[in-house]
Every structure is written in C-alpha cells, then in structure tokens.
Design a protein around this motif. Structure first.
Motif, mmCIF file in Angstrom:
data_model
loop_
_atom_site.group_PDB
_atom_site.id
_atom_site.type_symbol
_atom_site.label_atom_id
_atom_site.label_comp_id
_atom_site.label_asym_id
_atom_site.label_seq_id
_atom_site.Cartn_x
_atom_site.Cartn_y
_atom_site.Cartn_z
ATOM 1 N N PRO A 203 41.324 87.383 58.401
ATOM 2 C CA PRO A 203 40.334 88.383 58.733
ATOM 3 C C PRO A 203 40.786 89.691 59.590
ATOM 4 N N LYS A 204 41.774 89.205 60.775
ATOM 5 C CA LYS A 204 42.115 90.132 61.602
ATOM 6 C C LYS A 204 43.145 90.839 60.988
ATOM 7 N N VAL B 219 34.385 94.219 57.922
ATOM 8 C CA VAL B 219 35.171 93.153 57.282
ATOM 9 C C VAL B 219 34.296 91.975 58.083
ATOM 10 N N ALA B 220 34.137 91.009 57.421
ATOM 11 C CA ALA B 220 33.261 89.972 57.615
ATOM 12 C C ALA B 220 34.087 88.572 57.053
ATOM 13 N N GLY B 221 34.301 87.502 57.978
ATOM 14 C CA GLY B 221 34.840 86.176 57.098
ATOM 15 C C GLY B 221 34.783 85.143 58.322
ATOM 16 N N LEU B 222 35.580 84.148 57.888
ATOM 17 C CA LEU B 222 35.657 82.964 58.706
ATOM 18 C C LEU B 222 37.336 82.847 58.830
ATOM 19 N N SER B 223 37.720 82.906 60.162
ATOM 20 C CA SER B 223 39.090 82.538 60.274
ATOM 21 C C SER B 223 39.438 81.032 60.787
ATOM 22 N N SER B 224 40.168 80.482 59.784
ATOM 23 C CA SER B 224 40.370 79.115 60.234
ATOM 24 C C SER B 224 41.724 78.861 60.472
ATOM 25 N N SER B 225 41.967 78.115 61.585
ATOM 26 C CA SER B 225 43.293 77.801 61.960
ATOM 27 C C SER B 225 43.743 76.525 61.402
ATOM 28 N N SER B 226 45.165 76.452 61.044
ATOM 29 C CA SER B 226 45.460 75.251 60.045
ATOM 30 C C SER B 226 45.268 74.134 60.827
ATOM 31 N N ALA B 227 45.319 74.151 62.186
ATOM 32 C CA ALA B 227 45.318 72.990 62.992
ATOM 33 C C ALA B 227 44.055 72.238 62.905
ATOM 34 N N SER B 228 42.627 73.214 62.949
ATOM 35 C CA SER B 228 41.507 72.474 62.953
ATOM 36 C C SER B 228 40.773 72.827 61.769
ATOM 37 N N SER B 229 39.621 72.304 61.446
ATOM 38 C CA SER B 229 38.759 72.553 60.234
ATOM 39 C C SER B 229 37.761 73.451 60.722
ATOM 40 N N VAL B 230 37.644 73.901 62.073
ATOM 41 C CA VAL B 230 36.851 74.809 62.535
ATOM 42 C C VAL B 230 36.859 76.113 61.970
ATOM 43 N N LEU C 274 26.421 84.740 51.670
ATOM 44 C CA LEU C 274 26.616 83.746 52.757
ATOM 45 C C LEU C 274 28.118 83.399 52.876
ATOM 46 N N ILE C 275 28.557 83.213 53.724
ATOM 47 C CA ILE C 275 30.206 82.776 53.670
ATOM 48 C C ILE C 275 30.223 81.409 54.239
ATOM 49 N N THR C 276 30.574 80.785 53.916
ATOM 50 C CA THR C 276 31.000 79.356 54.600
ATOM 51 C C THR C 276 32.424 78.715 54.411
ATOM 52 N N LYS C 277 32.554 77.596 54.823
ATOM 53 C CA LYS C 277 33.975 77.046 54.533
ATOM 54 C C LYS C 277 33.878 76.663 53.242
ATOM 55 N N ASP C 278 32.915 76.603 52.397
ATOM 56 C CA ASP C 278 32.666 76.046 51.031
ATOM 57 C C ASP C 278 32.894 77.173 50.072
ATOM 58 N N GLY C 279 32.713 78.461 50.469
ATOM 59 C CA GLY C 279 32.657 79.603 49.408
ATOM 60 C C GLY C 279 31.669 80.852 49.825
#
Lengths: 247, 257
Positions: free
Chosen positions: A123-124, A147-158, A231-236
């Motif tokens: 997103p950044k 711009v809206a979204g979820l930024s996930s780092s590969s290390a954690s699933s957060v 609605l944006i979640t880690k599932d889509g």
C-alpha cells in the motif's frame, strides 16, 4: 457598533442588485462538478472503503455508477473521486505504470500463484506512485484519490491497516483512523470523527463506516444515489450494497 | 572591489525582505505581522461591513426539554479574540437564542429582540410564548432583508404544551421548527452526525426517546468531534437544558488549540 449608514449601504446594494441582474454563467469548481464522495475507515486487521454512486454535471444527475476503484491485489484498493474525466485518465495511467513497473522487475508471467503473489504491491508503494504521478502533472488532474489496504509483513500474519488520502497535487495524508475525500468531505469528517472507535471488528466497522457515510451523504446534494462498502480483510474484499435514499 | 550601487535588485511580484516585512506588487508593506500578510488579500479595496467571528451552535428538542449548546470561542481570521464569549442569550425564562456569525450584528439583534419583548410584556401583561418569539425573530431578521444581520441563529425553548421546540434560521429570517439543528462554522461537520444519532436516520436499531442527561453527553461528544476538525470551534461548550422548571447551564472544556 452597528455599521448601518446609508453611504456604505448604497454601493453595497447596487453591487448586490448588479449581481442579481446579470445572468452570469459562473465557472463551477472542477473538483465538485461531477460530485461523488469516498470514506475509508480502519478496524482491527480490516479496512472498509465506502464509495457513492452519483455521477452528475452540476445539479443534473447523469448516471448512477459507483466511483472508480482499482484493486491491484486482494488486500489493496485505490479509489478515485473528482472530475470524472481526470479520474478515468489517472486511473488508467496508474494501472499502466504499476503494471509496467512490475513487468520490468518481475517478468510478465502470472500463471502460478507464486508469480501472482510476487506481484503484490504494498500500500505504501502504491500511495507513493500515485502521489508522484499527481505531482509530476502538477495541478492538471482534478482528482483526490484514496489508498486503503492491509500491509502484511512476510514475517507475521498480522495485517496492519493502511489508509492514505491525497489532494490533487499528491500531498499524502495517512491516518490510523479514517480518511475521506469528495464533495461531502466536510460532513464525512464530522460523522466519521464521532463514529470511529479503535479496534473495531468487521461487523462493527461495516456498521460504523456505513452509517457515517450514509448520514453525511444525506446532507450533500452532489453525492448519493446509493453506496457500496468494500470490506478488506486478509481473506479478500467483500462488496456490500447499502440500502438508502436514492437521491 | 567597488560597487556601483548598493540598492537591492528590483524584482517582480511579492518580495520577501528580511525582518518579517513583505512588500506586495501594489507597493504596500505589511510590517511584522505574524502571518506575513497571508490572510490579507492585497488587492481588496472595498470595505466589508461584515466579519465572521466563528463558532458553532446546536439545538435539540426532546419530549419535555430542549437543549441548546454553543462553544465560547470568539475569533477573527486566524486569531482568537476571546475564549469565554457566550453565544447564548436568554430571552424569557423558557427560551434561549444561540447565534453565530458577526458578533456586533448578534449583539444588536439581541438588543432589538429584548426591547420588543419588553414592549410585549408591557402591552399584554405576560411574557411571550416560545412560538411567538420564534416568529418575531423571523420577522426582525426579514426587516433587514437588504442589509442583513450577519447572524446565524438557533432558537429553542419549551412551547405552551410543555414540549421542546427548536427553530433554525438563516440570516434573512427563513425559519422552520425542527427536531435537531446546528449552525455556524461547524455546521457541516455536526448536522449529519446529529441526523444519525438523535434523529435516528440510517440506523437499524430501535428508535427510543432519549432522556436529557443522555442528550447532554451526546452534545459533549459532538462538540469534541467538531472541535477536532474546525479551527473556529473550541475552548469551552456552554450547554443549556431548558425544561418547564427552568434553565440549567453546564460548562464543558474543549481543546484550546
């Protein structure tokens, strides 16, 4: 002290009457000519983006179609509002730019899941590209993207929510709570400021975002005719069509 | 090395000269202003009889009460003139007028209304009823239709049946009895929120009659949100709750930035 004295009132009166007498076609502000509004809110590991559906020309409604939103990957969305011609231009430009950068860096293949996942832009980065594109064309795109979204780092699933709004020359403004753009932005600031709470789950976020958006739209003539909440979640991304006044 | 002259080069457009002076293309110099003349339009020649002193007023009508609230900040441009200037004015024991806009016009309007109400009291041997005051305010504003009072009013009180009555006005006297209203610089931020929370629009839960204590808490929340986004709203909120037993005033602190 009251300043009512005939000598200053008379020129003022004449000025008012002249304005009323001349049927001048005034130049409308390009940012609000076509109407439209956007709101994005962050919850706990989820983001909601609300867009309206009115496309108008001043007071006249032209078409009922949701504001343009591009989803380069299942956890990221960029939505556009402003002068519709510039919205269409900028979004096409942006999509081409992002795709060509990814193609140059990672090749053209999107056959395997792994290939697709490698092409997920953060997103950044997307916010950066959009901001640079707006500034490069300084002041020529009458668009205020979001711009809206979820930024996930590969290390954690957060998944950390990411929200960023921009003005027409690309000044980014990120927020941990909410961002809004468009004709009803003042009303949206009011409702979203009050209805947002930290760490809302999906259902609470959907309700808060939907209520804030609908209430603000009712007080704005240039936005409305329906609204969609993504609605944006880690599932889509899930799309919700809200029921409300059709004006 | 000898210099031919020591005059600075004449450039076009606004020149930034050291020591905080700015000279614009008209040749005027704004000396030492903290905003470097940014809030001044260098080409304005006409005197404007109006100034906008900011602030937000809201009013909510209940079954047997009316709540009127306004912030206490008085500003002009980017400056704060006072943090403790009340925007509410008691007209009778049962009604209050809240006004935002140009303070001098608001003061004059209050004076004129007070005089008219005194005359009514002398002629009819009773205080004016709230709906009558509402109509009179509308008429008083329309009298000045061609040089208006720059006052954006909300008016609220208890009507003859004991129910809460609030009225919203524009600057030239058009008015309407409503359930919730807001006016002033924070109007756009606050009205849709009041629509949702108090008038229960776009909600799926059950509508219920709100007691006045809950409404007062909601008003505080509304002003906190408004104070965040509007520069002219802040410092303190003065909340007046009008019931048939009288008027209760609550003061609540907001951010002073």
């Amino acid at each position: 002290m009251n300043v009512y004295c005939p000598s200053t009132a008379l020129p003022l009166l004449l000025y008012l009457f002249t304005l009323m007498g001349l049927a001048r076609a005034q130049q409308q502000d390009p940012m609000t000519l076509n109407g439209g509004s956007l709101l994005a809110m962050a919850g706990k590991d989820c983001v909601a983006v609300a867009v309206d559906k009115r496309f108008g020309s001043g007071p006249q409604m032209v078409n009922i179609a949701p504001r343009l939103a591009w989803t380069p990957n299942p956890q990221l969305m960029v939505a556009f509002v402003g002068l519709e011609g510039d919205v269409q231009s900028l979004s096409q430009d942006l999509q081409t730019q992002v795709r060509s950068k990814l193609n140059r860096a990672l090749g053209f293949s999107t056959s395997t899941e792994e290939d697709k996942r490698r092409r997920y832009i953060s997103p950044k980065a997307l916010a950066s590209i959009t901001s640079h594109m707006l500034y490069r064309n300084r002041g020529r795109y009458y668009v205020e993207p979001l711009v809206a979204g979820l930024s996930s780092s590969s290390a954690s699933s957060v998944c950390k929510p990411f929200l960023c709004a921009m003005d027409m020359i690309g000044a980014k403004s990120t927020s941990q709570s909410f961002v809004c753009s468009g004709a009803a932005s003042k009303s949206l600031y009011g409702t979203a400021e009050a209805l947002w709470k930290p760490d809302m789950d999906k259902d609470q976020l959907l309700r808060a975002c939907g209520e804030a958006f609908q209430s603000a739209l009712e007080r704005d003539c240039l936005s409305g005719y329906g609204s969609l909440v993504y609605l944006i979640t880690k599932d889509g991304i899930t799309e919700y069509d809200l029921a409300h006044r059709n004006d | 090395m000898a210099f031919r002259s020591n005059k600075p080069l004449r450039s076009f457009g606004p020149t930034v000269i050291p020591h905080g002076q700015i000279e614009n293309s008209e040749g005027n110099v704004t000396l030492g202003k903290i905003d470097h003349g940014v809030t001044e339009n260098p080409y304005e020649r006409r005197f404007s009889p109006y100034d906008f002193n900011g602030g937000t007023c809201i009013a909510i009508a209940g079954a047997d009460y009316a709540v009127i609230a306004a912030d206490t900040r008085l500003s002009s441009g980017y400056e704060i003139l006072s943090r403790k200037m009340s925007k509410l004015h008691k007209l009778t024991g049962k009604c209050i007028l809240g006004s935002a806009g140009c303070k001098t016009d608001v003061d004059q309007l209050r004076s004129v209304l007070d005089i008219k109400m005194k005359v009514y009291q002398h002629n009819h041997r009773k205080p004016m009823a709230t709906p009558a005051v509402a109509q009179m305010l509308g008429n008083t504003l329309y009298y000045k239709r061609f040089f208006p009072y720059y006052a954006f009013n909300v008016f609220g009180g208890i009507d003859e049946e004991g129910k809460g009555a609030i009225y919203s006005y524009d600057a030239i006297g058009s008015f309407e009895r409503t359930a919730v209203t807001a006016t002033g610089s924070g109007q756009a931020y606050v009205i849709p929120l009041l629509d949702n929370v108090i008038a229960h629009r776009n909600r799926t839960d059950e509508k219920r009659d709100l007691p006045k204590e809950e409404v007062v808490e909601l008003v505080k929340d509304v002003f906190i949100s408004c104070g965040e986004r509007d520069i002219y709203t802040g410092d303190q909120v003065e909340i007046a709750v009008i019931t048939k037993d009288g008027i209760e005033t609550i003061m609540f602190d907001l951010k002073a930035d």
